[in-house]
Design an enzyme around this catalytic site. Sequence first.
Site, PDB file in Angstrom:
ATOM      1  N   ASN A 157       0.809  -1.228   0.000  1.00 49.54           N
ATOM      2  CA  ASN A 157       0.000   0.000   0.000  1.00 49.54           C
ATOM      3  C   ASN A 157       0.840   1.275   0.000  1.00 49.54           C
ATOM      4  O   ASN A 157       0.356   2.319  -0.427  1.00 49.54           O
ATOM      5  CB  ASN A 157      -0.975   0.000   1.176  1.00 49.54           C
TER       6      ASN A 157
ATOM      7  N   GLU B 258       3.919  -4.378  12.231  1.00 50.01           N
ATOM      8  CA  GLU B 258       3.000  -3.251  12.071  1.00 50.01           C
ATOM      9  C   GLU B 258       1.845  -3.793  11.243  1.00 50.01           C
ATOM     10  O   GLU B 258       2.001  -4.028  10.045  1.00 50.01           O
ATOM     11  CB  GLU B 258       3.745  -2.101  11.372  1.00 50.01           C
TER      12      GLU B 258
ATOM     13  N   CYS C 182      -3.178   1.405   6.835  1.00 51.95           N
ATOM     14  CA  CYS C 182      -3.423   0.736   8.111  1.00 51.95           C
ATOM     15  C   CYS C 182      -4.022   1.713   9.113  1.00 51.95           C
ATOM     16  O   CYS C 182      -4.771   1.331   9.996  1.00 51.95           O
ATOM     17  CB  CYS C 182      -2.131   0.158   8.658  1.00 51.95           C
TER      18      CYS C 182
HETATM   19  O1  TXE Z   1      -0.709  -8.660   2.758  1.00 48.35           O
HETATM   20  P1  TXE Z   1       0.289  -9.632   3.467  1.00 48.35           P
HETATM   21  P2  TXE Z   1      -1.835  -8.924   1.692  1.00 48.35           P
HETATM   22  C1  TXE Z   1      -3.848  -5.829   5.347  1.00 48.35           C
HETATM   23  C2  TXE Z   1      -5.064  -5.407   4.542  1.00 48.35           C
HETATM   24  C3  TXE Z   1      -5.047  -6.366   3.405  1.00 48.35           C
HETATM   25  C4  TXE Z   1      -4.552  -7.614   4.095  1.00 48.35           C
HETATM   26  C5  TXE Z   1      -3.941  -8.650   3.199  1.00 48.35           C
HETATM   27  O2  TXE Z   1      -6.217  -5.600   5.303  1.00 48.35           O
HETATM   28  O3  TXE Z   1      -6.312  -6.544   2.826  1.00 48.35           O
HETATM   29  O4  TXE Z   1      -3.584  -7.157   4.995  1.00 48.35           O
HETATM   30  O5  TXE Z   1      -2.987  -8.050   2.350  1.00 48.35           O
HETATM   31  C6  TXE Z   1       4.709 -11.053   2.693  1.00 48.35           C
HETATM   32  N1  TXE Z   1       6.417 -15.199   5.200  1.00 48.35           N
HETATM   33  N2  TXE Z   1      -2.683  -5.016   5.086  1.00 48.35           N
HETATM   34  O6  TXE Z   1      -2.267 -10.333   1.631  1.00 48.35           O
HETATM   35  O7  TXE Z   1       0.027 -11.063   3.185  1.00 48.35           O
HETATM   36  C7  TXE Z   1       4.116 -10.652   1.376  1.00 48.35           C
HETATM   37  O8  TXE Z   1       4.819 -11.255   0.314  1.00 48.35           O
HETATM   38  C8  TXE Z   1       7.031 -14.048   4.921  1.00 48.35           C
HETATM   39  C9  TXE Z   1      -2.332  -4.097   6.124  1.00 48.35           C
HETATM   40  O9  TXE Z   1      -1.351  -8.329   0.470  1.00 48.35           O
HETATM   41  O10 TXE Z   1       0.336  -9.193   4.860  1.00 48.35           O
HETATM   42  C10 TXE Z   1       4.258  -9.145   1.442  1.00 48.35           C
HETATM   43  O11 TXE Z   1       5.586  -8.756   1.146  1.00 48.35           O
HETATM   44  N3  TXE Z   1       6.450 -13.034   4.245  1.00 48.35           N
HETATM   45  C11 TXE Z   1      -1.102  -3.384   5.874  1.00 48.35           C
HETATM   46  C12 TXE Z   1       3.975  -8.848   2.911  1.00 48.35           C
HETATM   47  O12 TXE Z   1       4.183 -10.096   3.586  1.00 48.35           O
HETATM   48  C13 TXE Z   1       5.183 -13.208   3.846  1.00 48.35           C
HETATM   49  C14 TXE Z   1      -0.467  -3.328   4.583  1.00 48.35           C
HETATM   50  C15 TXE Z   1       2.578  -8.336   3.195  1.00 48.35           C
HETATM   51  O13 TXE Z   1       1.660  -9.260   2.716  1.00 48.35           O
HETATM   52  C16 TXE Z   1       4.483 -14.393   4.119  1.00 48.35           C
HETATM   53  C17 TXE Z   1      -0.899  -4.344   3.657  1.00 48.35           C
HETATM   54  C18 TXE Z   1       5.150 -15.414   4.827  1.00 48.35           C
HETATM   55  N4  TXE Z   1       4.560 -16.572   5.139  1.00 48.35           N
HETATM   56  C19 TXE Z   1      -1.985  -5.130   3.926  1.00 48.35           C
HETATM   57  N5  TXE Z   1       3.241 -14.277   3.583  1.00 48.35           N
HETATM   58  C20 TXE Z   1      -0.608  -2.387   6.846  1.00 48.35           C
HETATM   59  N6  TXE Z   1      -0.386  -2.782   8.097  1.00 48.35           N
HETATM   60  O14 TXE Z   1      -0.385  -1.253   6.482  1.00 48.35           O
HETATM   61  C21 TXE Z   1       3.162 -13.042   3.012  1.00 48.35           C
HETATM   62  N7  TXE Z   1       4.352 -12.408   3.156  1.00 48.35           N
END
Ligand code: TXE
Length: 489
Positions: free
Chosen positions: A151, A249, A283
């Site tokens: 994001n 975070e 977030c």
């Molecule tokens: O994020 P992911 P996603 C929230 C928001 C969104 C939801 C899912 O609600 O709809 O999360 O988003 C890496 N081991 N936020 O699925 O899965 C992945 O490759 C290591 C809140 O896109 O959390 C990416 O680089 N790494 C938020 C990162 O984690 C892993 C921002 C984030 O992916 C992994 C974004 C694993 N097993 C989404 N699995 C905020 N806090 O601002 C995934 N990743």
Amino acid sequence: MSVQAIPAAIIGDTRVAGDVVQSVYDPANEDAVAQLQEADAAVVDQAVRAAVAGYAEWRTVSVEGRQKVLRQMADLIDTNADELADLETSNTGIPLAQAHGRHVKRAAHNFRFFADYIGQAEGQIYEQDPAFLTLVRRESVGVAGLIAPWNAPIALGGMKIAASIAFGNSCVIKPSEQASLGVTRLVEVLQQADTPRGVINLVNGRGAITGQALVVHPQVDRVSFTGGTTTGKAIMSAAGAHLKPCTMELGGKSANIIFESADFETALDGALLGIFTNNGQQCLAGSRILVQRSIADRFIEAFVERARKLRIDHPRSATVELGPLASAPHRDRVLSFAAQARTEGARVLLGGERSTKFDRGYYIDPIIIAAPSNDISACQDEIFGPFASILTFETPEEAYALANATKFGLVSYVWTQDLMLAMEAQERLESGVVWVNTPMMRELRAPFGGFKESGVGAEGGRACEQFYTREKTVTIRKSRAPLQRLGLG
Ligand code: TXE
């Protein structure tokens, strides 16, 4: 834009190729803009080894030497700001003006901030017992594994790189597979600074493959993650098996409380900014708007009217206020919450459908619902889009209870001109950050982190110093008085 190849890794200053695993799309027109190559565990291992080698040299560089490099990096970001912002917009749909003026600018600012911060370090010395001098040293820890979301890839990824290397560590960053174009270029830009080879490395790929390999690598000493709560829990469990300290975070479902004593127009402006900035994908979004009943009708009407007039447009338009969402599955997920809210008894006051303005691209109309209760999914789950759920309350007590009735605890917003009420509210709200009469003010010296399922640890000056260094207590005997002598028979 031509379709670019995103390398599987940048190790030291070398681009490493890997298998193409997915296309990366421009959310504004659904065109593939890049092909993502993936780093497997072997490539991740190479990157971490390069980071270990880079660390050996970087850890010996003086504070002044690191400050010089961090400031050079900030200047490099500024020099390349147009290109970085352009890539960020192509890959995420974030309005170009926001990508330029907020995200990239903020990334440069982070490097300057940490350069200044490390010049202000304080130490601890204890002499409780006059025979001993005890001093506490702060040492860098080694290699930081940094996992960034989609994001705000450059702003959040840049923050993690700046913080980890400022305190003398090296790093390996893994951007989101969905949004790695900008961060990959950022790393190339940063490589132009005068750092030892291997201080900053990048691996690309999917979370379960590349991210997982990074988290469990035995030579990764710290894991810093920003992303969803479910993923955060999985990463923390994996890191926990190796006793690796993490910062998390995670998501939010922040309450934006509008008291009747608020400056009405400012609270209205703030509520709109809180939920619709960055296409609603933040977030810290004020996604649950709690309005005191005495002003609720007037506030809701004005809020809906202003949201109706939001300029939905191509992210490169100079006047855009709401661009496309980051991906097709994400758009569908956000819309599904509107459909579900209807079935749970909510009134949809605005939106709920794809925007009809464009044939292509992941555009939706802003969504506002009047929620029948705080228990419905639109009030409990992080939606991460331009989706505001409105609830009303009678008394401050009721507002605090509603605000705190969530598994999250990242941010709370409070709007009132009554100082005592503001003081009471900040005390009663269960969140790591409380913004009073302002949306989204990031003070980098202060910790930014969540309570409850919004996170563990925090980012900010001292918080990062504590996370990216370890304390060593050194005690020196300074008295000539003899020690107790054993073994004399
Ligand atoms: O994020 P992911 P996603 C929230 C928001 C969104 C939801 C899912 O609600 O709809 O999360 O988003 C890496 N081991 N936020 O699925 O899965 C992945 O490759 C290591 C809140 O896109 O959390 C990416 O680089 N790494 C938020 C990162 O984690 C892993 C921002 C984030 O992916 C992994 C974004 C694993 N097993 C989404 N699995 C905020 N806090 O601002 C995934 N990743």
